[in-house]
Design an enzyme around this catalytic site. Structure first.
Site, PDB file in Angstrom:
ATOM      1  N   GLN A 180       0.781  -1.260   0.074  1.00 36.10           N
ATOM      2  CA  GLN A 180      -0.072  -0.239   0.001  1.00 36.10           C
ATOM      3  C   GLN A 180       0.777   1.161  -0.091  1.00 36.10           C
ATOM      4  O   GLN A 180       0.399   2.429   0.098  1.00 36.10           O
ATOM      5  CB  GLN A 180      -1.081   0.005   1.152  1.00 36.10           C
ATOM      6  CG  GLN A 180      -1.795  -0.862   1.177  1.00 36.10           C
ATOM      7  CD  GLN A 180      -2.873  -1.300   2.411  1.00 36.10           C
ATOM      8  OE1 GLN A 180      -2.579  -0.484   3.318  1.00 36.10           O
ATOM      9  NE2 GLN A 180      -3.778  -2.152   2.423  1.00 36.10           N
ATOM     10  N   HIS A 244      -1.036   0.098   5.650  1.00 36.04           N
ATOM     11  CA  HIS A 244      -1.600   1.061   6.773  1.00 36.04           C
ATOM     12  C   HIS A 244      -0.792   2.098   6.994  1.00 36.04           C
ATOM     13  O   HIS A 244      -0.265   2.382   7.919  1.00 36.04           O
ATOM     14  CB  HIS A 244      -1.930   0.099   8.236  1.00 36.04           C
ATOM     15  CG  HIS A 244      -3.103  -0.620   7.933  1.00 36.04           C
ATOM     16  ND1 HIS A 244      -3.669  -1.344   9.041  1.00 36.04           N
ATOM     17  CD2 HIS A 244      -3.719  -1.247   6.774  1.00 36.04           C
ATOM     18  CE1 HIS A 244      -4.566  -2.365   8.319  1.00 36.04           C
ATOM     19  NE2 HIS A 244      -4.826  -1.918   7.218  1.00 36.04           N
ATOM     20  N   GLU A 338     -15.070   3.431   9.841  1.00 33.36           N
ATOM     21  CA  GLU A 338     -15.477   4.404  10.532  1.00 33.36           C
ATOM     22  C   GLU A 338     -15.453   5.695   9.790  1.00 33.36           C
ATOM     23  O   GLU A 338     -14.687   5.950   8.892  1.00 33.36           O
ATOM     24  CB  GLU A 338     -14.780   4.210  11.760  1.00 33.36           C
ATOM     25  CG  GLU A 338     -15.010   3.143  12.504  1.00 33.36           C
ATOM     26  CD  GLU A 338     -14.330   3.118  13.988  1.00 33.36           C
ATOM     27  OE1 GLU A 338     -13.497   4.054  14.265  1.00 33.36           O
ATOM     28  OE2 GLU A 338     -14.451   2.261  14.698  1.00 33.36           O
ATOM     29  N   TYR A 348      -9.891   6.791  19.587  1.00 32.24           N
ATOM     30  CA  TYR A 348     -10.943   6.255  18.834  1.00 32.24           C
ATOM     31  C   TYR A 348     -11.120   4.728  18.798  1.00 32.24           C
ATOM     32  O   TYR A 348     -11.706   4.164  18.018  1.00 32.24           O
ATOM     33  CB  TYR A 348     -11.040   6.906  17.515  1.00 32.24           C
ATOM     34  CG  TYR A 348     -11.038   8.410  17.567  1.00 32.24           C
ATOM     35  CD1 TYR A 348     -12.235   8.879  17.341  1.00 32.24           C
ATOM     36  CD2 TYR A 348     -10.216   9.300  17.788  1.00 32.24           C
ATOM     37  CE1 TYR A 348     -12.759  10.225  17.348  1.00 32.24           C
ATOM     38  CE2 TYR A 348     -10.519  10.667  17.871  1.00 32.24           C
ATOM     39  CZ  TYR A 348     -11.819  11.019  17.758  1.00 32.24           C
ATOM     40  OH  TYR A 348     -12.132  12.526  18.050  1.00 32.24           O
ATOM     41  N   TYR A 359     -10.616 -10.672   9.338  1.00 38.20           N
ATOM     42  CA  TYR A 359     -10.870 -11.007   7.797  1.00 38.20           C
ATOM     43  C   TYR A 359     -11.173 -12.337   7.628  1.00 38.20           C
ATOM     44  O   TYR A 359     -12.102 -12.737   6.882  1.00 38.20           O
ATOM     45  CB  TYR A 359      -9.598 -10.813   6.901  1.00 38.20           C
ATOM     46  CG  TYR A 359      -9.783  -9.011   6.405  1.00 38.20           C
ATOM     47  CD1 TYR A 359     -10.714  -8.610   5.976  1.00 38.20           C
ATOM     48  CD2 TYR A 359      -8.589  -8.352   7.222  1.00 38.20           C
ATOM     49  CE1 TYR A 359     -10.773  -6.981   5.858  1.00 38.20           C
ATOM     50  CE2 TYR A 359      -8.753  -6.774   6.976  1.00 38.20           C
ATOM     51  CZ  TYR A 359      -9.756  -6.416   6.494  1.00 38.20           C
ATOM     52  OH  TYR A 359      -9.720  -5.130   6.273  1.00 38.20           O
TER      53      TYR A 359
END
Ligand code: HEC
Length: 465
Positions: A180, A244, A338, A348, A359
């Site tokens: 990513q 991430h 979210e 959070y 998953y």
């Protein structure tokens, strides 16, 4: 006979009037323009240090009277000087007649309409801006006529007057383009007209390990210059994972810059205030750390740029123009995407509380709330893979003003969220199946830009006339 004379007289009066109006000289106006205005507005009125005067977009009034007034009094808060002591009335009118002539010559970019959508409020044209980009990740605008697009493999592209500039920006740093990782967000300084700063976030590599990094620089033509590192983690925070990284960059109107970093695949790190991952960070635009950051003084080991924590992989940040609050979207696990309102020092909850499942379907925690942790404004189940978000600020779709535009990777959707009193009271999917939506942007010309992957495209939404 009398009437006939009156008629002739009025005709000549009208033509005199017309002659009177057109007697202002555009060519005189051009000379004044080049002498007094070109340094900021560009020698072809294309914009530069300030906006274009020929693109038909008027932020401060479009009538001749308003434009004349703006030239006379200036727009002090935006850096437009006053010319009332420098130019006389007829010089200013010559100028306006020149600006109007140039405005007529300007052709608004035309885009190919590739599909249409019938939303509840509008019939919308989906226009193709370009499909010549490679893994575009983010878009932001310098002016109504100029946008910047990041490509994940490491390139920054310019879209000017609706056309993708073929040359890529030269001189960017090397990015870690794996998993990513890559070149991620681009954000234009809210005071770009004064300072020219452009901000980038990317995955950075040291000895095979990676971490999100934040820089800023300026553009000279297509050259990246004056680069400064604004935020980089110490080497010990670089890890092997390739996912991430976050990230988004936004500014408030008090001079702060906020950006996000995902948990880097180490879920428990999001709760650890000594680590930078899984957090929303706040710094000044030049990289200094605000001393009133929530964890600045609480413990010497705490990461001082942390503004909020417990965030899994936040890839959407946007300020709500109505409330001034920072809204955030983050990828949850399965069923746990979210939408949050980010406040200083808040937790959070990731990975202590979540609406998501692993998953493989197993449960990682049963808990959806705990004291001292925030529950989301909204969560999506199934996960839409929520990515870029932006509030709609334009005038082309008045009914959508202040609605939150939400892009989704997995669901390949763009949704519009109607928000009242910080509650999402309605969601409408306006685009379906047009590629994985990485970023969305309320553009300065009132249209909505959409950045998609697979297929790699930049799309533009405008209302049908
Ligand atoms: C020092 C830089 C500077 C110079 C010189 C300057 N301007 Fe401006 N002008 C600005 C800025 C900054 C704005 C605010 C809009 C923006 O953010 O670009 C502005 C705004 C304007 C606007 C309002 C635009 C709108 O969208 O409504 C007009 C009209 C204008 N300028 C005309 C002129 C003319 C004519 C001259 C020359 C006599 C001139 N300006 C010289 C910086 C400048």
């Amino acid at each position: 006979m009398n009437n006939y004379i009156k008629f002739i007289m009025s005709i000549s009066a009208i033509s005199l009037l017309l002659i009177g109006f057109s007697s202002y000289s555009s060519s005189e106006g051009e000379k004044t323009y080049q002498e007094f205005c070109a340094t900021c507005h560009g020698d072809k009125l294309q914009g530069g240090l300030s906006k274009s005067l020929a693109d038909g977009v008027w932020q401060f009034g479009s009538s001749d009277t308003e434009i004349i007034n703006n030239i006379k009094t200036g727009i002090a808060q935006n850096g437009m000087p006053s010319f009332k002591d420098i130019l006389n009335e007829s010089e200013i009118k010559d100028l306006v007649s020149f600006i109007r002539d140039e405005e007529k010559k300007y052709h608004k970019p035309q885009f190919e309409v590739i599909s249409t959508i019938n939303s509840f409020d509008y019939n919308v044209n989906v226009e193709l801006v370009t499909d010549q980009v490679t893994e575009p990740w983010a878009i932001d605008f310098i002016s109504p006529a100029k946008a910047l697009v990041t490509e994940k493999p490491g390139n920054l592209r310019i879209i000017e007057n609706g056309k993708l500039v073929e040359e890529k920006v030269e001189g960017l740093p090397k990015v870690l383009y794996e998993g990513q990782g890559g070149l991620l967000d681009v954000a234009v300084d809210p005071e770009y007209n004064k300072n020219g700063w452009i901000y980038l976030s990317f995955s950075h590599e040291i000895d095979g390990k990676g971490m999100t990094k934040l820089i800023r620089g300026k553009l000279n033509g297509n050259k990246w210059i004056n680069e400064e590192t604004l935020w980089a983690a110490d080497e010990k925070f670089y890890i092997d994972t390739r996912h991430h990284f976050g990230s988004r960059i936004v500014f408030d109107n008090k001079g702060y810059l906020y950006f996000s970093i995902g948990d880097r695949g180490k879920r428990e790190n999001a709760q650890d205030l000594t680590l930078p991952n899984g957090k929303i960070h706040r710094i000044f635009k030049d990289g200094r750390i605000p001393e009133d950051n929530p964890f600045f003084t609480s413990d010497e080991n705490f990461y001082k740029t942390i503004y909020a924590y417990g965030n899994r992989n936040p890839q959407g940040l946007a300020f709500n123009p109505e409330t001034g609050e920072l809204w955030e979207s983050e990828h949850g696990q399965k069923g746990g995407d979210e939408l949050n309102i980010i406040k200083s020092g808040n937790n959070y909850g990731w990975d202590k509380i979540t609406y998501g499942r692993n998953y493989d379907g197993t449960v990682s925690t049963e808990k959806v709330k705990m004291p001292g942790m925030e529950i989301p404004i909204l969560f999506w189940r199934p996960s839409i893979a929520v990515c870029g978000i932006d509030f709609y600020k334009g005038d082309l779709f008045p009914n959508w003003k202040n609605h939150l535009i939400v892009g989704a990777l997995k669901f390949e959707e763009v949704r519009l969220l109607d928000i009242e009193d910080n509650r999402v009271i309605h969601q409408e999917t306006i685009i379906e199946k047009s590629g994985r939506v990485r970023d969305v942007c309320s553009a300065p010309d009132g249209s909505i830009y959409i950045v998609t992957n697979q297929p790699d495209k930049i799309l533009r939404l405008t209302p049908q006339k």
